[in-house]
Structure formats: C-alpha cells, structure tokens
Design a protein around this motif. Sequence first.
Motif, PDB file in Angstrom:
ATOM      1  N   ASN A 139       0.812  -1.218   0.000  1.00  0.00           N
ATOM      2  CA  ASN A 139       0.000   0.000   0.000  1.00  0.00           C
ATOM      3  C   ASN A 139       0.841   1.263   0.000  1.00  0.00           C
ATOM      4  O   ASN A 139       0.380   2.308  -0.464  1.00  0.00           O
ATOM      5  CB  ASN A 139      -0.947   0.005   1.208  1.00  0.00           C
ATOM      6  N   GLU A 145       1.283   2.047  -3.643  1.00  0.00           N
ATOM      7  CA  GLU A 145       0.046   2.575  -4.209  1.00  0.00           C
ATOM      8  C   GLU A 145      -0.192   4.010  -3.747  1.00  0.00           C
ATOM      9  O   GLU A 145      -0.626   4.867  -4.531  1.00  0.00           O
ATOM     10  CB  GLU A 145      -1.125   1.683  -3.783  1.00  0.00           C
ATOM     11  N   TRP A 173      -7.211   2.166   3.254  1.00  0.00           N
ATOM     12  CA  TRP A 173      -5.775   2.294   3.514  1.00  0.00           C
ATOM     13  C   TRP A 173      -5.438   1.662   4.863  1.00  0.00           C
ATOM     14  O   TRP A 173      -6.244   1.688   5.797  1.00  0.00           O
ATOM     15  CB  TRP A 173      -5.364   3.767   3.532  1.00  0.00           C
TER      16      TRP A 173
END
Length: 335
Positions: A297, A300, A318
């Motif tokens: 993450n 990203e 998230w």
Amino acid sequence: MEVEAALGCSWQGRGWGGGGTGGEREGASERGTWVRISKGLSGAGGSVREADFQLNSHLSTLANIHKIYHTLNKLNLTEDIGQDDHQTGSLRSCSSSDCFNKVMPPRKKRRPASGDDLSAKKSRHDSMYRKYDSTRIKTEEEAFSSKRCLEWFYEYAGADDVVGPEGMEKFCEDIGVEPENVVMLVLAWKLDAQNMGYFTLQEWLKGMTSLQCDTTEKLRNTLDYLRSFLNDSTNFKLIYRYAFDFAREKDQRSLDINTAKCMLGLLLGKIWPLFPVFHQFLEQSKYKVINKDQWCNVLEFSRTINLDLSNYDEDGAWPVLLDEFVEWYKDKQMS
C-alpha cells in the motif's frame, strides 16, 4: 571444316575470281593450263596415265577452292569485288595474313596459366577461410555458453556452491556497481534469488541464461538493460513486491523496520518526493516491522495521492500505518 580446308590449301600465287561467268572462264582457263602441262609431261617422256591422275587431282583441288570461296561469299566473309574485276575475270589477290584476319574470329584474351590460376584460386580460398574463421570465432565468443557461465560462477562461489557475502562483494566490484545499488536488486529479481546477499548455482545458471550473460563483460554491458525495468510501471511493481520477500528473514512474515526503511529508500527514494517525510515518520513511530499489506500500500499511496494529500480518503481501505502518516504530516504542516 570448310574454313579449315580453305586455310589448309596453298594460297600463294592464287587469286579469288568473281562469282558467275567470271568463275567459269577462270575454270576453263585453269583446265587449259593443266592440259598443256600434261602434254608437256607426255612429250618429256612421262606417263599419260600419271598426267591424267595429276590433272584430275588438281582439278578436284581447284573445284574445292571454288566451292569454299562461294561458301565464304554466302557467309559475307569476303570483300565485295569491284566492277572491273567482274568484267576482266581477274583474281583479287591477298596475302595469307590478310585473308586469315578476314576469315578468323577475334582472338580471345589469354587465360592465365594453370599455375597462376591455381595460385589465384588458393589466395581467394585462403581469404574466404580467414573471413569465415574470424566470423566463426566471433560468433562463438558472442554465443552464450553454459560451460563458460559455470566457470564464471565458481570465480565467486565457495565450496558449498553458493556465492556468499565475500564472493558477492568481489562480484559487485568486478561489474562496477555498489552492493547497495538498486540494479543489484533488479539482477536478483532476474535470477529469482531467494536470499539477500546470496546466489545459488541454480539461480545463477537460470538467471544468467535468461540474460544470455556468461562473462563479466557481458553482464556489465547488460546493466542499462536491467535498469530499464525500473522505468516500466508494471515491472517496477513486480520488483517492488519481490523486494519484500527477498529482504525479509525467511522465518518471519514481516520485514523489520530498519530493513524496510533501507529497501523503501532504494526503490522510492528518488521517485517519491514525500519519501523523506515518510522516512522521518517511520523513525519516530512505534512500528518495529512492516507487513506485506502495508508494504504494497505504500507503493500505491506514492502513485495515487497528491503531494499535499488533498485527495487522501481517510475512510478508504488504507492501512492504519498510512492513516497515521497523513495525520502526522498534517499536524507537522500546521505547526
């Protein structure tokens, strides 16, 4: 054959008569000449039968000459005869060399002697062989060799068939890169190496075969190609995900925070402007490890969230790590 017969006859003292009536008058004149000769021979006591034989022989020769001339005339191999010659029946005389030049075709160029020809052929053959041999040697050097690749591996490997930390240091020195250089991570990804700082024999042979590298020089020339994978978003994501498993301890599911900071700096330090701030956040945080979900993450986040965090959705999916980073960063901005 007719031309050769013509050349074999005696040309001296003879001329060529014109065609038609002139030729017939000349034949009659010649026959009269030979009759007188035969009579002279008879009067001198020679045999009449022998004179007749000679007469018939010469008449036959004369007839052959006329036949050959008419054949050459039909083939346009004789000069045109002037009007005066037809009227007088006189023969146009020519020397043997002139007639020979008119009848014979142009002489071909002289071919080289057999010795010269063999020497030239040998020279060409040697030149072609040297060219082929140099090309073959060059091709063999350029072609990938598993044997050469194996010998190259053992320049760095120990007795346990593994390139360890010491061999890896020498290997990096030979190819001209630092062990901490990101291109080494890309190389490990191409070799599908499982442990950071180690290359097994199987990993080496499989990876180097795919890269077609069996010498230090070839790998050095391939470094730019390896770096190019970092410029492709899909390959970069694969390398980023690979780095987590490559760097973690194999008996752990997570990556310790210090190793994580180093690997994030290696991969995102030069392409994510917020990385210095994120690195600072990790240092002051309570986190000791980062799991794979958090790791993925972060990439990203670096790709999709604006530098001012204006498009960050706190209610999004998230991980808590990034929620805390956003909150920390905003408080830092306000203060």
